[in-house]
Scaffold this active site. Structure first.
Site, mmCIF file in Angstrom:
data_model
loop_
_atom_site.group_PDB
_atom_site.id
_atom_site.type_symbol
_atom_site.label_atom_id
_atom_site.label_comp_id
_atom_site.label_asym_id
_atom_site.label_seq_id
_atom_site.Cartn_x
_atom_site.Cartn_y
_atom_site.Cartn_z
ATOM 1 N N LYS A 1 0.680 -0.783 -0.189
ATOM 2 C CA LYS A 1 0.139 0.309 0.139
ATOM 3 C C LYS A 1 1.230 1.245 -0.229
ATOM 4 C CE LYS A 1 -3.895 1.996 2.424
ATOM 5 N NZ LYS A 1 -4.638 2.219 4.127
ATOM 6 N N SER B 1 -9.596 1.745 2.861
ATOM 7 C CA SER B 1 -8.910 2.505 1.600
ATOM 8 C C SER B 1 -7.700 1.691 1.339
ATOM 9 C CB SER B 1 -7.963 3.158 2.685
ATOM 10 O OG SER B 1 -7.227 2.832 3.973
ATOM 11 N N SER C 1 -9.757 -0.679 7.030
ATOM 12 C CA SER C 1 -9.377 -0.283 5.791
ATOM 13 C C SER C 1 -8.506 -1.223 5.316
ATOM 14 C CB SER C 1 -8.632 0.816 5.902
ATOM 15 O OG SER C 1 -9.649 1.663 5.833
#
Lengths: 485, 95
Positions: A79, A154, A178
């Site tokens: 990420k 996210s 997330s």
């Protein structure tokens, strides 16, 4: 079938027997990205040259007969809020468009030490603020199961990339859900560890008291191995817990006889799609058949979690994001009148709408005259929410419910209604506020879209969470379903 | 409690943000909706409840104050938007 579809055991065997090289494995990853990325749009930055060089070196060591780490050679995505030395890290924000970290975060360092090959950096909501990936400053990642739908957020890029078979596994970060929510929407396995188990050093901070890094994988066994590689005390993170890290893979016995499961009635009540509930109730029957027992319980403060979370997370965000001032890194306004104007202009140009909205909410909640009414009140309610968990865990080994109230929604459907978007996280947020571990595993489809089952454990009892999730997985085929791309 | 445009302008100043007129209007509306929703916390009596400061029983994490090498200046400056002589350059603070 590509080598990325093999199990970890099969891959290791193939690499050891020299039937497959790491270079071929990495090739397969980039080939799959080339074939699918136009549709999925999961990556912000690719690391192709360095990844191929690392693969060549690993192949060289294999040729010399070197023993392999458990995760050696595996193509992974990270990420884009986890800093990686020399590899652009943007947090999906224009603010960090040109940011090239001069150091590795602790998890990045640990992945390197485990000889994992970092394929690239994955799209996310800007500064991890969002539940759909629509808040990225660069692109909207799409759900591989239905390209008109969001992958969740996210860590949507991280989940979509694994679901699309572009990487073997990925790392995400979870503040209010997330990791778990996008894993649920994309039909993969997402684990949020206990707060403090995985170092946050080098994770760009959103809400420091909630953020945790965790793995997104195709199955529970892989999740256990990745967690093993990244967990553990780190003196660089003052919130890192100095606890013993057990052997998670050994915990995967397939045995859940006598396991006591609590099912909070608030998690399967109003607002939960009937088809989601049905898939979860069927999962309960699997556990029952395997010898576990379950009871419906009440977590009376669940309904207050979302309000609590948004006050606290936004307050922490407004404080953490004060460091983005245009002086030391990131964007800088061109012609500021003075230093204060430089801050104002740089921040206004660099941050997107959702980030500004949360900074505003957090600054308000912390401002003179409102601190007691909002921030302090929320921290007190957080204590009540945590107590719900403490009390439940006196009687139950794990808690079970859906990961999200619905399956993935359509792109654009909720973007103008922040409150509606925030309510998607209603089932993951209480866990984050309490700091306990939870996993999302696929438990079926509703109208062709994946449904996630959430299993929640006691603090630092990832072993039981993984054991229960693994036993469920062994007995079912849901995790083997793949989207048609 | 409801907030108006002036409150939003005040908070934006505290947060070091310039907002357009459109943003001011939208944020006023949205922050009001979010804060109204947050008022449900007032349904709970928390008089005798201690605020959570940390979910783990960790406190006072200390380390030895040892001298260690710092990062080389050129690496510290590697991402600087503007630098001069190994220092971050900003507009003059004093006349």
């Amino acid at each position: 079938m590509t080598p990325l579809d093999m199990t970890l055991a099969e891959l290791r065997q193939a690499l050891t027997d020299r039937k497959l090289s790491v270079s071929e494995l990495v090739d397969a990853s980039y080939q799959r990205i080339t074939a699918t990325e136009e549709q999925v749009q999961a990556f912000l930055t690719l690391n192709e040259e360095a990844a191929r060089e690392q693969a060549r070196q690993l192949d060289g060591r294999l040729a010399e007969g070197a023993a392999l780490n458990m995760l050696a050679g595996l193509p992974a995505g990270v990420k884009d809020n986890i800093v990686t030395e020399g590899l652009r890290t943007t947090c999906a924000s224009r603010f960090l468009d040109n940011y090239n970290p001069i150091y590795d975060g602790t998890v990045s360092r640990k992945l390197k030490a485990a000889d994992v090959v970092t394929i690239g950096k994955l799209n996310m909501d800007e500064f991890a603020m969002g539940g759909s990936n629509e808040n990225s400053a660069y692109q909207v990642t799409r759900n591989p199961w239905d390209l008109e739908r969001v992958p969740g957020g996210s860590s949507g890029g991280s989940a979509a990339s694994v679901a699309a078979g572009q990487v073997y596994f990925s790392l995400g970060s979870d503040t209010g859900g997330s990791i778990r929510q996008p894993a649920s929407y994309c039909g993969v396995v997402g684990l949020k560890p206990t707060y403090g188990l995985v170092s946050r050093f080098g994770l760009v901070a959103f809400a420091s008291s909630l953020d945790q890094i965790g793995p997104i994988t195709k199955n529970v066994e892989d999740s256990a191995h990745v967690l093993q590689a990244i967990a553990g005390y780190d003196k660089m993170d003052s919130t890192s817990a100095n606890v013993n890290v057990p052997n998670y893979a050994e915990a995967l016995t397939g045995d859940v006889k006598g396991l006591r499961i609590g099912v909070p009635k608030e998690y399967i009540g109003q607002g939960v799609d009937p088809k989601v509930k049905e898939a979860v109730m069927q999962a309960l029957q699997v556990f029952e058949r395997l010898g576990a027992t379950w009871e419906e319980i009440s977590m009376p403060h669940t309904d207050y979690a979302v309000a609590t979370y948004y006050l606290l997370a936004s307050s922490e965000a407004s404080s953490n994001l004060a460091r983005f001032d245009g002086v030391r890194y990131g964007v800088r306004a061109d012609n500021p009148d003075n230093l204060l104007d430089l801050y104002h202009q740089s921040r206004s140009q660099g941050f997107g709408t959702e980030v500004k909205r949360r900074i505003m909410l957090g600054t308000y909640a912390l401002s003179s005259g409102y601190y007691d009414a909002y921030y302090l009140k929320a921290q007190k309610v957080r204590t009540l929410i945590k107590r719900d968990f403490d009390q439940a865990f006196e009687r139950y080994d794990i808690l079970l419910g859906p990961t999200a109230p619905t399956t993935a929604f359509r792109i654009g459907e909720q973007i103008n209604d922040p409150l509606a978007m925030y309510l998607n996280d209603i089932l993951t947020i209480p866990v984050s506020l309490a700091g306990v571990p939870a996993i999302s595993v696929p438990c079926g489809l509703a109208d062709g879209l994946p449904v996630g089952l959430q299993l929640i454990g006691k603090p630092f009892d990832e072993a039981t969470v993984l054991r229960a999730a693994h036993a469920f997985e062994q007995d079912t085929e849901h995790h083997k379903l793949r989207p048609q791309l | 409690m409801s907030i108006g445009i002036q409150d939003v302008e005040h908070v934006a100043k505290l947060a070091r943000l310039n907002l357009s007129d459109d943003e001011k209007e939208r944020f006023t509306e949205q922050l009001n909706a979010i804060l109204k929703y947050a008022e449900k916390l007032n349904e709970l009596n928390t008089d005798d409840v201690q605020a959570t400061t940390h979910v783990l029983p960790i406190k006072n994490v200390m380390r030895e104050d040892e001298v260690r090498p710092s990062l080389p200046i050129e690496r510290v400056m590697a991402n600087a938007p503007e630098e001069e002589d190994g220092q971050f350059k900003v507009p003059a603070v004093l006349d």
